[in-house]
Design an enzyme around this catalytic site. Structure first.
Site: not given
Length: 716
Positions: A172, A332
């Site tokens: 991320e 995710e």
């Protein structure tokens, strides 16, 4: 800096060859299922139980080591891989593959203590201290040296390990360091500007530096858009926008350096990183990033409320476009509640499986959760997981195991590798436009480009159509209809593409806030929308902000029961060939001298047509505009593909199709709050969740009543 840093971001980038993780035995063909696994949070005796529960749930792949740098390198140059090797061996023996992280997302404290100069700096000069994720600046040569050393050691260690099937580079990027105002960043930004513009005069012209005596004499004078006092909002908008571009590129350059180090040592393992695409954020320019990964991966967390499924589909549509139609990885999502919002709603009955299958329907060939076992401590202890605090004797784990069986069934049917069939309607999105709208010098600071895309996406679903979300810099010419949802920045090259598209027979929708400025935030002269005036056949002379009732303003009536909002464009000139479809009316229109003036128009251009909306609309009003004001044939017309690609008449139903050599896979989702009866399906039934055979007549084998959060999947 790597070679990607020298690439002119204004030129098209080549894509890396698509590579998808193969199973440890070299085969591929199933849908990967699993999630983040953090065994270093648990005693070693728990690991065997974890692997057994994974097997029971149908897990086929886990991501390891994302936040394990401090365990792998407990002190400078001292390595400990024993614990990780034992975990990998346990997983390998169970036939569970590993997506190995580079572990560089967060550095250990010894590195921060020895080198505090790697810490990022905020706009007001505040140092970002360690203690959370990504407390490092991507432009730091010191941090890069340590991170690439870790990548080299990781690559060498796992180069011959067949259980490791892919690399999860970083994690991320930009979550906590999307911008950095350090001296390292300043030096790198000056170099970025030098490469982008070539001469200081070109930069002065691009940034409009003759305003407020901001003219620069050389690139060493290039500043960062740091905090500038109480009127900080009035920092040069072009400087701010280029700084956001630079920050995205700087993180991408760091990713590429990690990627290249790992690829050199493990050329047979594909590499990716997890994007963060959802309609509430635009952290990085993922269109550019998508060229740099072997396969696209995304993290998506649901938006609670009636638009839950719609938001998921809208976000995934853009991810599928970034993936160029190739299968992509859902890296995710959550089994239930997250823990980082003010209000952390739990998923309702059926939503865990429905959401996962919706991601699959939109092109995902990997379904992963954060995380495998719910943490007992730390900042995400109350974030849901595949094995919750209550353990495997819980409803969540039962649903996870049910999902594993469903994905195994779909894999066996041949679904993996198929592609999402496109719609005939494209909504264009651009990161530059999103970033530019964060500037507080615009006519209305409440407008948000990404949210306008989402409003259009939902409105089209409610009106009976499904659209695809496509990057402005992507390939959208093949669509029958292209919509510009507040695409406020348009350079001449993109305007020429639109002109060629319409001239060749395309249908274009231009809304009130599109084509106002170029890619340097210079306002087009001669009337809005400057670069599209010949297409719309209309030029506007002033943007009249409507405000809200609290601000002494309010909406404006466009047609009976249909209200406009945000602002209206006051016409300056209208070509004779323009046909007016709706005009402003009501008391507010008289107050601002807009009564009887065109609100919605259509104009022929070449072989195509252009619809122009002179004001903004809420989702509800936009549905009425589409149903009552747009020409009936605008979305269907000669191609006849409007409802065919994704809708079956009832707006509560979403029908998505993935197709490939094994056939066409039909996904039927109930997006409403009531049951949908008598849904006619095609082919053999593969999955039925919260649905029952329809008993109201017809053939019970291919008709269903689909309940709330229900889904039916068939193969034709």
């Amino acid at each position: 800096m790597s070679k990607t840093d020298h690439h002119d971001r204004r030129q098209p980038q080549p894509y890396r060859p698509y590579r998808w993780p193969k199973e440890p035995d070299g085969h591929s063909g199933g849908i990967w299922f699993g999630g983040d696994y953090n065994p270093d949070q648990w005693p070693e005796q728990v690991w065997a139980e974890d692997v057994a529960l994974m097997k029971r749930a149908g897990v086929t792949m886990v991501t390891l080591g994302i936040f394990s740098w401090a365990r792998l390198e407990p002190s400078d140059g001292v390595w400990d891989f024993g614990w990780l090797d034992r975990v990998v061996a346990l997983l390998g023996e169970a036939g569970i593959a590993v997506d190995m992280a580079s572990a560089t997302a967060t550095a250990p404290y010894w590195l921060y203590q020895a080198h505090p100069e790697v810490l990022p700096v905020e706009a007001d000069g505040t140092l970002v201290h360690p203690g959370t994720r990504q407390s490092w600046r991507p432009t730091s040569p010191v941090f890069r040296r340590y991170a690439l050393r870790l990548c080299r050691v990781m690559g060498e260690h796992f180069s011959d390990n067949s259980t490791v099937v892919a690399w999860h580079v970083g994690n991320e990027y930009g979550w906590n360091n999307a911008t950095d105002y350090s001296q390292d960043a300043l030096k790198a930004f000056q170099g970025w500007c030098r490469r982008r513009y070539g001469s200081i005069e070109e930069l002065n012209q691009a940034w409009g530096n003759d305003f407020w005596s901001q003219r620069l004499q050389n690139f060493d004078q290039v500043p960062l858009p740091e905090h500038a006092g109480v009127r900080d909002a009035f920092i040069n908008p072009a400087l701010r926008l280029d700084f956001r571009r630079f920050c995205s590129d700087a993180l991408m350059d760091f990713f590429c350096a990690e990627r290249d180090q790992l690829q050199e040592l493990t050329p047979d393992k594909p590499l990716t990183t997890n994007f963060m695409v959802s309609t509430d954020q635009c952290v990085l320019d993922y269109e550019r990033w998508s060229h740099q990964v072997d396969f696209v991966a995304n993290d998506h967390y649901f938006a609670h409320g009636p638009g839950h499924l719609d938001e998921l589909l809208c976000s995934d549509s853009l991810v599928d476009a970034y993936a160029q139609g190739h299968p992509w990885c859902l890296m995710e999502h959550s089994t239930s509640a997250v823990n980082w919002r003010i209000f952390n709603a739990s998923k309702r009955q059926g939503e865990l499986i429905r959401d996962a299958l919706a991601h699959v329907a939109m092109g995902a060939d990997a379904v992963n959760f954060f995380q495998w076992r719910q943490s007992a401590f730390g900042a995400e202890a109350f974030h849901s997981a595949m094995v919750p605090h209550a353990g495997p004797n819980s409803a969540i784990y039962a649903q996870v195991a049910n999902l594993g069986g469903i994905l195994r069934r779909l894999s066996q049917s041949g679904l993996a590798g198929t592609q999402l069939e496109p719609s005939s309607i494209a909504l264009l999105f651009d990161a530059d436009c999103q970033w530019s709208m964060a500037d507080s010098t615009l006519p209305d600071c409440s407008i948000d480009h990404w949210q306008q895309v989402y409003i259009w996406y939902q409105a089209l679903l409610d009106a009976g159509y499904r659209a695809d979300v496509v990057p402005l810099k992507g390939q959208w010419e093949r669509y029958d209809v292209v919509v510009l949802p507040s695409l406020i920045l348009l350079d001449q090259d993109q305007a020429d593409r639109l002109r060629d598209y319409v001239s060749g027979g395309g249908r274009l929708v231009v809304d009130f806030a599109s084509g106002i400025m170029d890619d340097h935030m210079h306002v087009g002269l001669g009337g809005y929308p400057a670069v599209l005036r010949d297409l719309t056949g209309i030029a506007s002379q002033e943007m009249i902000a409507l405000g809200t009732s609290d601000q002494g303003g309010g909406s404006i009536l466009v047609s009976e029961g249909i209200e406009g909002n945000i602002w209206v464009n006051e016409p300056l000139s209208i070509e004779d060939s323009v046909r007016v479809l709706a005009r402003y009316q009501g008391s507010r229109s008289y107050d601002i001298d807009m009564a009887g003036k065109p609100a919605v128009t259509i104009h022929g251009y070449g072989q195509g047509r252009v619809l122009y909306l002179g004001t903004g609309f809420t989702k509800e009003s936009l549905v009425s505009v589409i149903n009552r004001i747009f020409p009936p044939d605008f979305f269907t017309g000669a191609a006849g593909r409007g409802l065919h690609n994704g809708r079956d008449g009832d707006p509560r139903l979403v029908h998505l199709i993935r197709s490939g050599p094994q056939g066409r896979y039909h996904f039927y989702f109930n997006r409403g709050s009531t049951v949908v009866r008598d849904v006619s399906t095609m082919g053999e039934t593969l999955v039925v969740q919260r649905a029952t055979p329809y008993s109201g007549g017809g053939l019970s084998g291919n008709r269903y009543t689909i309940g709330v959060h229900g889904v039916v999947v068939t193969r034709q």
